[in-house]
Motif scaffolding. Structure first.
Motif, PDB file in Angstrom:
ATOM      1  N   ALA A 162      11.061 130.676  35.720  1.00  0.00           N
ATOM      2  CA  ALA A 162      12.412 130.219  35.383  1.00  0.00           C
ATOM      3  C   ALA A 162      12.457 128.708  35.202  1.00  0.00           C
ATOM      4  N   LEU A 163      11.771 127.971  36.058  1.00  0.00           N
ATOM      5  CA  LEU A 163      11.748 126.507  35.928  1.00  0.00           C
ATOM      6  C   LEU A 163      11.049 126.078  34.634  1.00  0.00           C
ATOM      7  N   LEU A 164      10.028 126.805  34.232  1.00  0.00           N
ATOM      8  CA  LEU A 164       9.375 126.508  32.960  1.00  0.00           C
ATOM      9  C   LEU A 164      10.267 126.887  31.783  1.00  0.00           C
ATOM     10  N   SER A 165      11.086 127.922  31.955  1.00  0.00           N
ATOM     11  CA  SER A 165      12.071 128.268  30.931  1.00  0.00           C
ATOM     12  C   SER A 165      13.073 127.136  30.744  1.00  0.00           C
ATOM     13  N   ILE A 166      13.497 126.556  31.868  1.00  0.00           N
ATOM     14  CA  ILE A 166      14.420 125.417  31.796  1.00  0.00           C
ATOM     15  C   ILE A 166      13.741 124.224  31.130  1.00  0.00           C
ATOM     16  N   ARG A 167      12.497 123.972  31.497  1.00  0.00           N
ATOM     17  CA  ARG A 167      11.776 122.836  30.920  1.00  0.00           C
ATOM     18  C   ARG A 167      11.616 122.961  29.416  1.00  0.00           C
ATOM     19  N   ASP A 168      11.249 124.173  28.947  1.00  0.00           N
ATOM     20  CA  ASP A 168      10.909 124.354  27.534  1.00  0.00           C
ATOM     21  C   ASP A 168      12.006 125.021  26.722  1.00  0.00           C
ATOM     22  N   GLN A 169      13.138 125.343  27.389  1.00  0.00           N
ATOM     23  CA  GLN A 169      14.286 125.928  26.683  1.00  0.00           C
ATOM     24  C   GLN A 169      13.920 127.210  25.936  1.00  0.00           C
ATOM     25  N   VAL A 170      13.321 128.116  26.674  1.00  0.00           N
ATOM     26  CA  VAL A 170      12.940 129.401  26.096  1.00  0.00           C
ATOM     27  C   VAL A 170      12.913 130.441  27.207  1.00  0.00           C
ATOM     28  N   VAL A 171      13.376 131.651  26.901  1.00  0.00           N
ATOM     29  CA  VAL A 171      13.375 132.754  27.860  1.00  0.00           C
ATOM     30  C   VAL A 171      12.284 133.737  27.470  1.00  0.00           C
ATOM     31  N   PRO A 172      11.339 134.024  28.367  1.00  0.00           N
ATOM     32  CA  PRO A 172      10.266 134.959  28.019  1.00  0.00           C
ATOM     33  C   PRO A 172      10.797 136.386  27.903  1.00  0.00           C
ATOM     34  N   MET A 173      10.024 137.204  27.220  1.00  0.00           N
ATOM     35  CA  MET A 173      10.451 138.580  26.990  1.00  0.00           C
ATOM     36  C   MET A 173      10.066 139.492  28.156  1.00  0.00           C
ATOM     37  N   THR A 174      10.657 140.673  28.152  1.00  0.00           N
ATOM     38  CA  THR A 174      10.279 141.761  29.037  1.00  0.00           C
ATOM     39  C   THR A 174       9.328 142.654  28.256  1.00  0.00           C
ATOM     40  N   ALA A 175       8.039 142.496  28.485  1.00  0.00           N
ATOM     41  CA  ALA A 175       7.044 143.206  27.686  1.00  0.00           C
ATOM     42  C   ALA A 175       7.161 144.712  27.888  1.00  0.00           C
ATOM     43  N   HIS A 176       6.967 145.452  26.807  1.00  0.00           N
ATOM     44  CA  HIS A 176       6.843 146.916  26.772  1.00  0.00           C
ATOM     45  C   HIS A 176       8.166 147.650  26.861  1.00  0.00           C
ATOM     46  N   ALA A 208       7.662 110.645  42.868  1.00  0.00           N
ATOM     47  CA  ALA A 208       7.124 111.941  42.455  1.00  0.00           C
ATOM     48  C   ALA A 208       6.973 111.977  40.935  1.00  0.00           C
ATOM     49  N   PRO A 209       5.849 112.477  40.421  1.00  0.00           N
ATOM     50  CA  PRO A 209       5.593 112.411  38.980  1.00  0.00           C
ATOM     51  C   PRO A 209       6.541 113.228  38.135  1.00  0.00           C
ATOM     52  N   GLN A 210       7.128 114.297  38.683  1.00  0.00           N
ATOM     53  CA  GLN A 210       8.091 115.086  37.923  1.00  0.00           C
ATOM     54  C   GLN A 210       9.000 115.850  38.879  1.00  0.00           C
ATOM     55  N   ILE A 211      10.167 116.181  38.350  1.00  0.00           N
ATOM     56  CA  ILE A 211      11.102 117.059  39.037  1.00  0.00           C
ATOM     57  C   ILE A 211      11.307 118.255  38.118  1.00  0.00           C
ATOM     58  N   TYR A 212      10.853 119.420  38.532  1.00  0.00           N
ATOM     59  CA  TYR A 212      10.994 120.604  37.687  1.00  0.00           C
ATOM     60  C   TYR A 212      12.415 121.155  37.699  1.00  0.00           C
ATOM     61  N   GLY A 213      13.098 120.985  38.801  1.00  0.00           N
ATOM     62  CA  GLY A 213      14.445 121.510  38.904  1.00  0.00           C
ATOM     63  C   GLY A 213      14.922 121.472  40.339  1.00  0.00           C
ATOM     64  N   GLU A 214      16.121 121.988  40.555  1.00  0.00           N
ATOM     65  CA  GLU A 214      16.729 121.997  41.876  1.00  0.00           C
ATOM     66  C   GLU A 214      16.940 123.429  42.352  1.00  0.00           C
ATOM     67  N   ILE A 215      16.757 123.644  43.640  1.00  0.00           N
ATOM     68  CA  ILE A 215      17.195 124.897  44.252  1.00  0.00           C
ATOM     69  C   ILE A 215      18.668 124.712  44.569  1.00  0.00           C
ATOM     70  N   LYS A 243      19.848 125.929  31.336  1.00  0.00           N
ATOM     71  CA  LYS A 243      20.084 124.919  32.360  1.00  0.00           C
ATOM     72  C   LYS A 243      20.120 125.507  33.766  1.00  0.00           C
ATOM     73  N   ALA A 244      20.429 126.806  33.858  1.00  0.00           N
ATOM     74  CA  ALA A 244      20.534 127.447  35.169  1.00  0.00           C
ATOM     75  C   ALA A 244      20.056 128.889  35.071  1.00  0.00           C
ATOM     76  N   VAL A 281      18.210 128.359  40.381  1.00  0.00           N
ATOM     77  CA  VAL A 281      17.575 127.082  40.067  1.00  0.00           C
ATOM     78  C   VAL A 281      18.254 126.472  38.861  1.00  0.00           C
ATOM     79  N   THR A 282      18.345 125.158  38.867  1.00  0.00           N
ATOM     80  CA  THR A 282      19.003 124.444  37.780  1.00  0.00           C
ATOM     81  C   THR A 282      18.141 123.302  37.290  1.00  0.00           C
ATOM     82  N   ALA A 283      18.472 122.805  36.121  1.00  0.00           N
ATOM     83  CA  ALA A 283      17.777 121.643  35.579  1.00  0.00           C
ATOM     84  C   ALA A 283      17.992 120.442  36.489  1.00  0.00           C
ATOM     85  N   PRO A 284      17.046 119.502  36.509  1.00  0.00           N
ATOM     86  CA  PRO A 284      17.219 118.316  37.353  1.00  0.00           C
ATOM     87  C   PRO A 284      18.459 117.540  36.957  1.00  0.00           C
TER      88      PRO A 284
END
Length: 406
Positions: free
Chosen positions: A346-360, A248-255, A383-384, A401-404
């Motif tokens: 959430a998996l993209l947050s783990i990948r890029d080490q950033v938490v998106p905001m709650t807009a407004h 598999a080309p990538q593992i985004y994370g684990e359930i 990581k989780a 979900v957690t980091a691979p």
């Protein structure tokens, strides 16, 4: 117990088509909420929705499928194609009975059915499409995806309103642990036709605020309801060993953990069961509250429901001990599609080490005890993540979900 991993994923949402577009919009705080354009909403108490405006079904699906599919099924089929491509899964990757499909849908094919009802009323029954027999049905996305991709393994369709998408992923993990190599799972919803819109407004929970930047404010002192959205997310859930064998080309994370609960009947005096769902999911993952780096909240946008969720979070983690975010303020609540999109985010947050905001959301009552990520994305180790979802009439689901680890 086998490890289940996410190897592919795709979003179809007001924030964009595909995970990359969605993620870029989320980090930039670009909202997909605006006044409904698919019909004249002027006679309705609410006119704002999270709409997908850049999806042309003819560009993504064969013409033979268009007469037999509701808009929600078209979204689901396209997202399934993108997720399978992301995971590099083709028709020969696994045997057909080694691949299953589990989807959730809360609203059915409202738009398709509304069109056919108009034919029935204005022209007669002989003009109603034969495809109405299944295009409206909650299970149709599972069936159409299965047929299109030759996935004849264990499959299911779940209905749990906003909680259903997490339930689909939890069931997919259970199916993989039972011996199925791969399960395509997630949820998609759309009901932005006049009939579907009236049905959503009938619940009395949709915000009547006319300003798109002030209509959906979860955990805010000015919270007055939510804005409906359309779309969802599809993920490829695999056995870790099977994914490794095929390269598999990538593992985004684990359930890592999942649980669902049901609230007691109103007036029973017993507490809501969201906290219990979260605690069970953490226990299932073998994690402590301190191991969770961020909570993706259900974020109902109603003061009483927000207060209950805040209480559940603070009772588990302590006041302001974990960042809480609700990027669905950019899409609206997508019902069965909301949870899977939160999982992907959430998996993209783990990948890029950033938490998106709650807009407004700006004015969070101190008594809530929440550290809501506001104003801008927060760079931090992730990581989780714990994802929460609640469906109307008492459904609660929680997924970790957690980091691979491989």
């Amino acid at each position: 117990m086998s490890v289940t991993v996410i190897t592919g994923m795709a979003v179809v949402a007001p924030t964009g088509l595909g995970s990359d577009q969605h993620w870029k919009a989320v980090l930039a705080g670009e909202s997909g909420i605006g006044e409904i354009t698919r019909f004249d909403p002027s006679g309705y108490t609410s006119r704002l929705a999270g709409q997908i405006t850049d999806f042309d079904a003819k560009e993504h699906l064969p013409s033979r499928l268009l007469p037999q599919t509701d808009v929600s099924t078209r979204y689901a089929l396209a997202a399934a194609d993108w997720a399978l491509a992301d995971a590099a899964v083709g028709p020969d990757t696994f045997a057909d009975y080694s691949m299953g499909v589990v989807t959730s849908n809360a609203q059915g094919g409202f738009d398709f059915t509304h069109r056919e009802f108009r034919k029935l009323w204005s022209k007669g029954p002989e003009f109603v499409s034969v495809y109405e027999s299944f295009a409206w049905f909650y299970a149709v996305n599972t069936g159409q995806i299965s047929i299109r991709n030759g996935m004849r393994g264990p499959s299911a369709a779940l209905v749990g309103e906003q909680a259903g998408g997490l339930d689909a992923l939890g069931h997919a993990r259970r199916t993989v642990r039972g011996g199925t190599d791969l399960v395509l799972a997630g949820g998609v919803d759309s009901a932005l036709d006049p009939w579907g819109w009236a049905a959503q407004l009938a619940g009395g929970r949709v915000s009547t605020v006319e300003d798109a930047a002030a209509a959906y404010l979860p955990f805010d002192r000015a919270a007055s309801g939510y804005v409906p959205g359309e779309g969802g997310g599809i993920l490829i859930v695999e056995d870790a060993d099977a994914a490794a064998r095929r390269g598999a080309p990538q593992i985004y994370g684990e359930i890592a953990g999942y649980a669902s609960t049901f609230d007691p009947r109103p007036g029973s005096g017993r507490p809501p069961a969201l906290r219990r769902a979260a605690e069970l999911a953490l226990a299932d993952a073998g994690l402590r509250p301190a191991d969770i780096d961020v909570v993706f909240a259900d974020a109902a946008g109603l003061p009483e429901a927000d207060r209950a969720e805040a209480q559940a979070v603070t009772e588990i983690f302590g006041p302001k001990k974990v960042p809480v975010t609700a990027p669905k303020t950019l899409t609206g609540r997508m019902y069965a599609g909301g949870g899977p999109v939160d999982v992907i985010t959430a998996l993209l947050s783990i990948r890029d080490q950033v938490v998106p905001m709650t807009a407004h959301t700006t004015d969070v009552p101190e008594e809530y005890g929440l550290d809501v990520v506001r104003d801008e994305a927060r760079g931090m180790p992730v990581k989780a993540a714990l994802i929460l979802a609640r469906g109307r009439w008492g459904f609660n689901s929680a997924l970790v979900v957690t980091a691979p680890t491989r």
